[in-house]
Motif scaffolding. Structure first.
Motif, PDB file in Angstrom:
ATOM      1  N   GLU A  12      34.273  42.045  51.080  1.00  7.31           N
ATOM      2  CA  GLU A  12      35.446  41.757  50.660  1.00  7.31           C
ATOM      3  C   GLU A  12      35.516  40.719  49.758  1.00  7.31           C
ATOM      4  N   ASP A  13      34.052  39.833  49.522  1.00  7.33           N
ATOM      5  CA  ASP A  13      34.102  39.033  48.710  1.00  7.33           C
ATOM      6  C   ASP A  13      34.180  39.167  47.345  1.00  7.33           C
ATOM      7  N   GLY A  14      34.696  40.504  46.673  1.00  2.35           N
ATOM      8  CA  GLY A  14      34.405  41.103  45.600  1.00  2.35           C
ATOM      9  C   GLY A  14      35.509  41.330  45.416  1.00  2.35           C
ATOM     10  N   ILE A  15      36.076  41.793  46.017  1.00  2.00           N
ATOM     11  CA  ILE A  15      37.788  42.191  46.384  1.00  2.00           C
ATOM     12  C   ILE A  15      39.296  40.520  46.229  1.00  2.00           C
ATOM     13  N   LEU A  16      38.090  39.808  47.068  1.00  2.00           N
ATOM     14  CA  LEU A  16      39.317  38.245  46.894  1.00  2.00           C
ATOM     15  C   LEU A  16      39.011  37.694  45.645  1.00  2.00           C
ATOM     16  N   ILE A  17      37.630  38.001  45.127  1.00  2.00           N
ATOM     17  CA  ILE A  17      37.690  37.607  42.881  1.00  2.00           C
ATOM     18  C   ILE A  17      38.698  38.404  42.648  1.00  2.00           C
ATOM     19  N   THR A  18      38.572  39.670  42.958  1.00  3.54           N
ATOM     20  CA  THR A  18      39.645  40.219  42.176  1.00  3.54           C
ATOM     21  C   THR A  18      40.625  39.967  42.112  1.00  3.54           C
ATOM     22  N   THR A  19      41.120  39.779  43.292  1.00  7.39           N
ATOM     23  CA  THR A  19      42.818  39.233  43.729  1.00  7.39           C
ATOM     24  C   THR A  19      42.970  37.979  42.679  1.00  7.39           C
ATOM     25  N   LEU A  20      42.191  37.599  43.035  1.00 13.63           N
ATOM     26  CA  LEU A  20      42.296  36.147  42.926  1.00 13.63           C
ATOM     27  C   LEU A  20      42.443  35.952  40.712  1.00 13.63           C
ATOM     28  N   SER A  21      41.673  37.194  40.552  1.00 14.63           N
ATOM     29  CA  SER A  21      42.320  37.315  38.737  1.00 14.63           C
ATOM     30  C   SER A  21      43.464  38.306  38.427  1.00 14.63           C
ATOM     31  N   LEU A  22      43.214  38.936  39.091  1.00 17.79           N
ATOM     32  CA  LEU A  22      44.767  39.464  39.283  1.00 17.79           C
ATOM     33  C   LEU A  22      45.829  38.613  39.331  1.00 17.79           C
ATOM     34  N   LEU A  23      45.841  38.356  40.292  1.00 13.02           N
ATOM     35  CA  LEU A  23      47.282  37.588  40.126  1.00 13.02           C
ATOM     36  C   LEU A  23      47.395  35.995  39.020  1.00 13.02           C
ATOM     37  N   LYS A  24      46.426  35.464  38.579  1.00 11.98           N
ATOM     38  CA  LYS A  24      46.119  34.758  37.575  1.00 11.98           C
ATOM     39  C   LYS A  24      46.663  34.876  36.130  1.00 11.98           C
ATOM     40  N   ASP A 112      36.819  49.201  41.013  1.00 10.38           N
ATOM     41  CA  ASP A 112      35.632  48.590  41.776  1.00 10.38           C
ATOM     42  C   ASP A 112      35.953  46.910  42.611  1.00 10.38           C
ATOM     43  N   ASP A 113      34.782  46.583  43.168  1.00 10.97           N
ATOM     44  CA  ASP A 113      34.721  45.496  44.195  1.00 10.97           C
ATOM     45  C   ASP A 113      33.729  44.464  43.254  1.00 10.97           C
ATOM     46  N   ASP A 114      33.544  44.756  42.055  1.00 10.07           N
ATOM     47  CA  ASP A 114      32.427  43.713  41.152  1.00 10.07           C
ATOM     48  C   ASP A 114      33.336  44.468  40.171  1.00 10.07           C
ATOM     49  N   ILE A 115      34.422  43.656  40.262  1.00 11.19           N
ATOM     50  CA  ILE A 115      35.733  43.210  38.994  1.00 11.19           C
ATOM     51  C   ILE A 115      35.999  42.134  38.889  1.00 11.19           C
ATOM     52  N   ILE A 116      36.519  41.650  37.286  1.00 13.78           N
ATOM     53  CA  ILE A 116      36.945  40.527  37.077  1.00 13.78           C
ATOM     54  C   ILE A 116      38.265  40.406  36.173  1.00 13.78           C
ATOM     55  N   VAL A 117      39.577  40.636  36.323  1.00  7.90           N
ATOM     56  CA  VAL A 117      40.085  41.077  35.475  1.00  7.90           C
ATOM     57  C   VAL A 117      40.690  39.406  34.379  1.00  7.90           C
ATOM     58  N   ARG A 118      40.360  39.873  33.156  1.00  8.22           N
ATOM     59  CA  ARG A 118      40.346  39.074  32.184  1.00  8.22           C
ATOM     60  C   ARG A 118      41.409  38.045  31.465  1.00  8.22           C
ATOM     61  N   LYS A 119      42.300  38.916  31.564  1.00  7.48           N
ATOM     62  CA  LYS A 119      43.496  39.143  30.960  1.00  7.48           C
ATOM     63  C   LYS A 119      44.841  39.967  31.037  1.00  7.48           C
ATOM     64  N   ASP A 120      45.678  39.628  30.487  1.00  6.98           N
ATOM     65  CA  ASP A 120      46.864  40.381  31.276  1.00  6.98           C
ATOM     66  C   ASP A 120      46.943  41.803  30.486  1.00  6.98           C
ATOM     67  N   TRP A 243      30.439  36.900  43.483  1.00  9.69           N
ATOM     68  CA  TRP A 243      30.069  36.537  43.580  1.00  9.69           C
ATOM     69  C   TRP A 243      28.900  35.491  43.916  1.00  9.69           C
ATOM     70  N   ASP A 244      27.437  36.231  43.511  1.00 13.66           N
ATOM     71  CA  ASP A 244      26.084  35.546  43.298  1.00 13.66           C
ATOM     72  C   ASP A 244      26.474  34.211  42.063  1.00 13.66           C
ATOM     73  N   ILE A 245      27.395  33.105  41.987  1.00 18.46           N
ATOM     74  CA  ILE A 245      27.881  32.165  41.131  1.00 18.46           C
ATOM     75  C   ILE A 245      26.450  31.797  40.773  1.00 18.46           C
ATOM     76  N   GLU A 246      26.200  31.296  41.212  1.00 19.46           N
ATOM     77  CA  GLU A 246      24.221  30.318  41.216  1.00 19.46           C
ATOM     78  C   GLU A 246      23.416  31.684  39.496  1.00 19.46           C
ATOM     79  N   ARG A 247      23.580  33.160  40.182  1.00 17.03           N
ATOM     80  CA  ARG A 247      23.040  33.856  38.935  1.00 17.03           C
ATOM     81  C   ARG A 247      23.617  34.034  38.215  1.00 17.03           C
ATOM     82  N   VAL A 248      25.271  34.231  38.043  1.00 15.64           N
ATOM     83  CA  VAL A 248      26.339  34.108  37.341  1.00 15.64           C
ATOM     84  C   VAL A 248      26.217  32.885  36.061  1.00 15.64           C
ATOM     85  N   HIS A 249      25.633  31.911  36.556  1.00 17.84           N
ATOM     86  CA  HIS A 249      25.578  30.928  35.725  1.00 17.84           C
ATOM     87  C   HIS A 249      23.975  30.722  35.108  1.00 17.84           C
TER      88      HIS A 249
END
Length: 274
Positions: A12-24, A112-120, A243-249
């Motif tokens: 659920e967390d990963g799909i939420l992040i991917t959703t936000l990236s697709l909407l952007k 997959d649920d650990d995806i971020i879409v960065r561009k179109d 979704w592990d934001i602290e470790r992403v940083h």
């Protein structure tokens, strides 16, 4: 743009992040198909999380749609018997039932649920699929170790985390049915990915930018936060999820997605009570 996800409550967390990236990064209507199931030891993707994702889609564009699909009975009929005791997560197999779901359109992008879409990614999504079953990117590490001699290519092992699927062709060749049968009969490492690579005869290899599995590059359009290898200061595996934001940083030294992750942080509490 038709998008397919699969998973239980842990997705659920990963799909939420991917959703936000697709909407952007997407200007055309989005149509989500989230496949889940009820299984012992797991919790299905919950309705609250689904309603939140659907709400975000509709707020961006009333033409956006989302559907949560229960695949429990399909899974029970064809379980991956030989691979049930491996590290394999059975929810990953749910995409392989897409040929049995009449609501799944002919062209669909699995993520997959650990995806971020960065561009179109419209150019990737809209490419010609004539006589092609699926399009993917080479697995960053697996390409060196796995090979299908029948393709006559030095590198042909695709990562299955980003797959553009031609469902009409897949139904015609019965690719998914063959993969389900193989997973039932033969124990494999990364079973669904390995079986897809072994049995797909009409696959197309896309540029690395559509499934970047190692580190962010200037041309990256889709970043996949998969487990990787690192050689300094010593050889080790590295797994950092979006979704592990602290470790992403702190570990990846990555701030590229801070705006998306800020949105995610503000919405995260609603996943269980939307």
């Amino acid at each position: 743009m038709n998008i397919m996800f699969c998973g239980d409550s842990h997705a659920e967390d990963g799909i939420l992040i991917t959703t936000l990236s697709l909407l952007k990064n997407t200007s055309t209507p989005l149509h989500f198909y989230i496949l889940t199931m009820h299984a012992e030891g797991y919790t299905a993707f919950n309705q609250q999380a689904f309603r939140l994702i659907k709400k975000l889609l509709k707020e961006k564009d009333p033409n956006n749609t989302a559907e949560l699909i229960d695949c429990t009975e399909l899974f029970k009929k064809e379980p991956p018997r030989a691979n049930m005791e491996t590290r394999f997560t059975p929810y990953a197999m749910l995409r392989l039932f897409a040929d049995q779901l009449p609501q799944i359109p002919d062209r669909i992008l699995y993520l997959d649920d650990d995806i971020i879409v960065r561009k179109d990614i419209s150019d990737f999504y809209n490419q010609d699929l004539t006589n092609i079953e699926l399009v993917g990117v080479l697995d960053f590490w697996g390409r060196f170790f796995f090979h299908n001699i029948h393709t006559h290519k030095p590198f042909d092992y695709l990562n299955s985390g980003v797959l553009l699927l031609n469902m009409s062709e897949i139904k015609k060749t019965q690719l998914f049915a063959k993969v389900r049968e193989k997973m039932s009969d033969k124990k494999m490492l990364l079973p669904d990915q390995s079986a897809l690579n072994k049995l797909a005869t009409e696959k197309k290899i896309a540029p690395r930018c559509y499934n970047e599995q190692y580190r962010l590059r200037p041309d990256t359009k889709i970043q996949h936060f998969t487990t990787s290898f690192r050689f300094k200061p010593y050889f080790h595996t590295l797994t950092v999820k979006p979704w592990d934001i602290e470790r992403v940083h702190s570990v990846l030294k990555l701030h590229e997605y801070d705006d998306l992750l800020k949105q995610y942080t503000e919405l995260r509490s609603q996943l269980k009570r939307a």
